[in-house]
Design an enzyme around this catalytic site. Sequence first.
Site, PDB file in Angstrom:
ATOM      1  N   HIS A  95       3.009  -6.791   2.344  1.00  0.00           N
ATOM      2  CA  HIS A  95       2.199  -7.839   2.956  1.00  0.00           C
ATOM      3  C   HIS A  95       2.405  -9.110   2.144  1.00  0.00           C
ATOM      4  O   HIS A  95       2.320  -9.086   0.906  1.00  0.00           O
ATOM      5  CB  HIS A  95       0.711  -7.480   2.898  1.00  0.00           C
ATOM      6  CG  HIS A  95       0.330  -6.249   3.672  1.00  0.00           C
ATOM      7  ND1 HIS A  95      -0.255  -6.297   4.924  1.00  0.00           N
ATOM      8  CD2 HIS A  95       0.440  -4.931   3.367  1.00  0.00           C
ATOM      9  CE1 HIS A  95      -0.491  -5.068   5.354  1.00  0.00           C
ATOM     10  NE2 HIS A  95      -0.091  -4.206   4.427  1.00  0.00           N
ATOM     11  N   VAL A 107       0.986   2.495   8.027  1.00  0.00           N
ATOM     12  CA  VAL A 107       2.308   2.601   8.650  1.00  0.00           C
ATOM     13  C   VAL A 107       3.291   3.072   7.579  1.00  0.00           C
ATOM     14  O   VAL A 107       3.490   2.386   6.564  1.00  0.00           O
ATOM     15  CB  VAL A 107       2.761   1.251   9.240  1.00  0.00           C
ATOM     16  CG1 VAL A 107       4.155   1.388   9.849  1.00  0.00           C
ATOM     17  CG2 VAL A 107       1.764   0.768  10.301  1.00  0.00           C
ATOM     18  N   HIS A 147       6.461  -1.532   3.453  1.00  0.00           N
ATOM     19  CA  HIS A 147       6.298  -2.931   3.837  1.00  0.00           C
ATOM     20  C   HIS A 147       5.494  -3.659   2.776  1.00  0.00           C
ATOM     21  O   HIS A 147       4.589  -3.097   2.170  1.00  0.00           O
ATOM     22  CB  HIS A 147       5.613  -3.074   5.202  1.00  0.00           C
ATOM     23  CG  HIS A 147       4.332  -2.313   5.335  1.00  0.00           C
ATOM     24  ND1 HIS A 147       4.297  -0.970   5.578  1.00  0.00           N
ATOM     25  CD2 HIS A 147       3.038  -2.709   5.255  1.00  0.00           C
ATOM     26  CE1 HIS A 147       3.030  -0.565   5.645  1.00  0.00           C
ATOM     27  NE2 HIS A 147       2.247  -1.612   5.438  1.00  0.00           N
ATOM     28  N   ASN A 167       0.851  -1.184   0.000  1.00  0.00           N
ATOM     29  CA  ASN A 167       0.000   0.000   0.000  1.00  0.00           C
ATOM     30  C   ASN A 167       0.889   1.236   0.000  1.00  0.00           C
ATOM     31  O   ASN A 167       1.885   1.304   0.721  1.00  0.00           O
ATOM     32  CB  ASN A 167      -0.895   0.004   1.243  1.00  0.00           C
ATOM     33  CG  ASN A 167      -1.873  -1.164   1.241  1.00  0.00           C
ATOM     34  OD1 ASN A 167      -2.376  -1.549   0.197  1.00  0.00           O
ATOM     35  ND2 ASN A 167      -2.139  -1.721   2.405  1.00  0.00           N
TER      36      ASN A 167
HETATM   37  P1  AMP Z   1      -0.761  -0.858   5.883  1.00  0.00           P
HETATM   38  O1  AMP Z   1      -2.228  -0.558   6.010  1.00  0.00           O
HETATM   39  O2  AMP Z   1      -0.399  -1.412   4.542  1.00  0.00           O
HETATM   40  O3  AMP Z   1       0.090   0.320   6.300  1.00  0.00           O
HETATM   41  O4  AMP Z   1      -0.479  -2.059   6.881  1.00  0.00           O
HETATM   42  C1  AMP Z   1       0.020  -1.902   8.174  1.00  0.00           C
HETATM   43  C2  AMP Z   1      -0.046  -3.262   8.825  1.00  0.00           C
HETATM   44  O5  AMP Z   1       0.742  -3.235  10.012  1.00  0.00           O
HETATM   45  C3  AMP Z   1      -1.457  -3.684   9.253  1.00  0.00           C
HETATM   46  O6  AMP Z   1      -1.790  -4.900   8.587  1.00  0.00           O
HETATM   47  C4  AMP Z   1      -1.327  -3.875  10.764  1.00  0.00           C
HETATM   48  O7  AMP Z   1      -2.080  -4.968  11.241  1.00  0.00           O
HETATM   49  C5  AMP Z   1       0.158  -4.099  10.942  1.00  0.00           C
HETATM   50  N1  AMP Z   1       0.688  -3.734  12.252  1.00  0.00           N
HETATM   51  C6  AMP Z   1       0.503  -2.586  12.932  1.00  0.00           C
HETATM   52  N2  AMP Z   1       1.185  -2.599  14.096  1.00  0.00           N
HETATM   53  C7  AMP Z   1       1.824  -3.798  14.143  1.00  0.00           C
HETATM   54  C8  AMP Z   1       2.697  -4.420  15.100  1.00  0.00           C
HETATM   55  N3  AMP Z   1       3.054  -3.810  16.233  1.00  0.00           N
HETATM   56  N4  AMP Z   1       3.158  -5.653  14.823  1.00  0.00           N
HETATM   57  C9  AMP Z   1       2.812  -6.287  13.677  1.00  0.00           C
HETATM   58  N5  AMP Z   1       2.004  -5.751  12.732  1.00  0.00           N
HETATM   59  C10 AMP Z   1       1.517  -4.527  12.966  1.00  0.00           C
END
Ligand code: AMP
Length: 120
Positions: free
Chosen positions: A104, A98, A102, A89
């Site tokens: 997924h 975040v 990253h 994303n």
């Molecule tokens: P995005 O919406 O692509 O930015 O995805 C962020 C991802 O980070 C989401 O799927 C969350 O569930 C995951 N996430 C947020 N905090 C944590 C954490 N502390 N440990 C593992 N995954 C996390």
Amino acid sequence: MSTDKDCLFCKIIRNEIPSTRVYEDDDLLVFKDIHPSAPVHLLLIPKKHIARLSEAQMEDQRVLGKMMLVASQVARENGSVDGFRTIINDGRVGRQDVFHLHMHVLGGPEALGRMIARDE
Ligand code: AMP
Ligand code: ZN
């Protein structure tokens, strides 16, 4: 290695926030998503803080390419034996929450259907 002191995923890299790590090398870290959307849901990140894919530079191409190769390795090693799905994303329109790049990595028998359900 550039890091961001306030970034959630940089804190995970520095072990200031716990995570379930499944792969690590000098360039990359892979850990389990805290809210899995599929039976296998991993987050694959560069250790260098790159806020989003659209901010990656040509100098990052080796690490970006490595992410592609490690994705299939970790998917398979973590039980996704019949393929997997990757999602990156980017930004507000891409619903990025975040801001540390990253990927997924989603797998398991129902991965595709369940991710579509989440997107709706
Ligand atoms: P995005 O919406 O692509 O930015 O995805 C962020 C991802 O980070 C989401 O799927 C969350 O569930 C995951 N996430 C947020 N905090 C944590 C954490 N502390 N440990 C593992 N995954 C996390
Ligand atoms: Zn970061």
